[in-house]
Enzyme design. Structure first.
Site, mmCIF file in Angstrom:
data_model
loop_
_atom_site.group_PDB
_atom_site.id
_atom_site.type_symbol
_atom_site.label_atom_id
_atom_site.label_comp_id
_atom_site.label_asym_id
_atom_site.label_seq_id
_atom_site.Cartn_x
_atom_site.Cartn_y
_atom_site.Cartn_z
ATOM 1 N N ASN A 102 49.110 32.333 34.719
ATOM 2 C CA ASN A 102 48.191 33.472 34.747
ATOM 3 C C ASN A 102 46.718 33.065 34.779
ATOM 4 O O ASN A 102 45.852 33.818 34.364
ATOM 5 C CB ASN A 102 48.443 34.394 33.545
ATOM 6 C CG ASN A 102 49.866 34.906 33.500
ATOM 7 O OD1 ASN A 102 50.422 35.322 34.517
ATOM 8 N ND2 ASN A 102 50.488 34.864 32.326
ATOM 9 N N ARG A 103 46.468 31.868 35.258
ATOM 10 C CA ARG A 103 45.114 31.336 35.381
ATOM 11 C C ARG A 103 44.413 31.170 34.031
ATOM 12 O O ARG A 103 43.193 30.992 33.986
ATOM 13 C CB ARG A 103 44.249 32.203 36.315
ATOM 14 C CG ARG A 103 44.719 32.189 37.776
ATOM 15 C CD ARG A 103 44.679 30.768 38.334
ATOM 16 N NE ARG A 103 44.955 30.708 39.748
ATOM 17 C CZ ARG A 103 46.164 30.469 40.273
ATOM 18 N NH1 ARG A 103 47.207 30.305 39.469
ATOM 19 N NH2 ARG A 103 46.327 30.393 41.575
#
Length: 215
Positions: free
Chosen positions: A192-193
């Site tokens: 999810n970065r």
């Protein structure tokens, strides 16, 4: 001409970087990561790094260079002192090194100051190089223009003839730099970065401050 790359995505899920698992000294942490990268398949040259300098024209410039050694003092690479990067470092020794190791979804970004290493150390490394690499270092006026590839190959052929039976000496314009770090950031890809970023910053008392950065 255009190409939309917005769908180039992957999820980074191979590891994590947490404060309770890192070492207090960033050079030791670098060594730990380097060993892990070496032991993992999928990367031919883990010592390949991007070297960034501020050019005489005021622009930053990046190029990929091979790190040849790291020690408790810093990171060592070799080049022509009269090259574009050599001239830039003479005026402004501030430098940035970065490693990208996609096989473990990791990056390391190093800010520091570059200084020439002792001449005997450059001599020793030069002597260890294959003859072809020695000749290349001698004949190449790195970063200068040349009319053609053929002209360079003719210079090499002439030098090969002249050097038969002789021991080649390191030219004074070629040698090593030691990059003494003032900041080392370790980046570990996460889902999810929300990547892990841990930065070590050298303090006035020569201890390292450790801090987490937002991704």
């Amino acid at each position: 001409m255009q190409k939309d790359l917005s769908n180039y995505r992957k999820s980074y899920e191979k590891s994590a970087l947490m404060e309770d698992s890192i070492l207090e000294n960033p050079l030791e942490q670098f060594q730990k990561w380097f060993y892990e990268v070496e032991a993992t398949d999928g990367l031919e040259e883990p010592n390949a790094m991007t070297v960034s300098t501020i050019g005489l024209d005021g622009f930053p410039k990046n190029r990929v260079v091979l790190m040849k050694r790291y020690t408790h003092e810093g990171f060592i690479f070799y080049t022509n002192y009269q090259s574009e990067k050599g001239k830039a470092l003479k005026i402004n020794p501030s430098i940035c090194l970065s490693f990208f190791w996609p096989n473990l979804e990791r990056q390391v970004i190093i800010k520091g100051k570059a200084e020439k290493i002792a001449e005997n150390l450059s001599d020793g490394y030069f002597e260890s190089r294959p003859v072809g690499s020695q000749l290349g270092a001698i004949i190449s006026q790195q970063s200068e223009t040349i009319a053609s590839r053929e002209e360079m190959e003719e210079k090499l052929a002439e030098m090969e003839k002249e050097s038969i039976g002789k021991e080649l000496e390191r030219p004074s314009y070629w040698g090593g730099y030691l990059v003494r770090p003032v900041s080392i950031e370790f980046w570990q890809g996460r889902p999810n970065r929300l990547h892990d970023r841990i930065r070590y910053v050298l303090q006035e008392d020569f201890n390292w401050k450790i801090e987490r950065l937002q991704p």
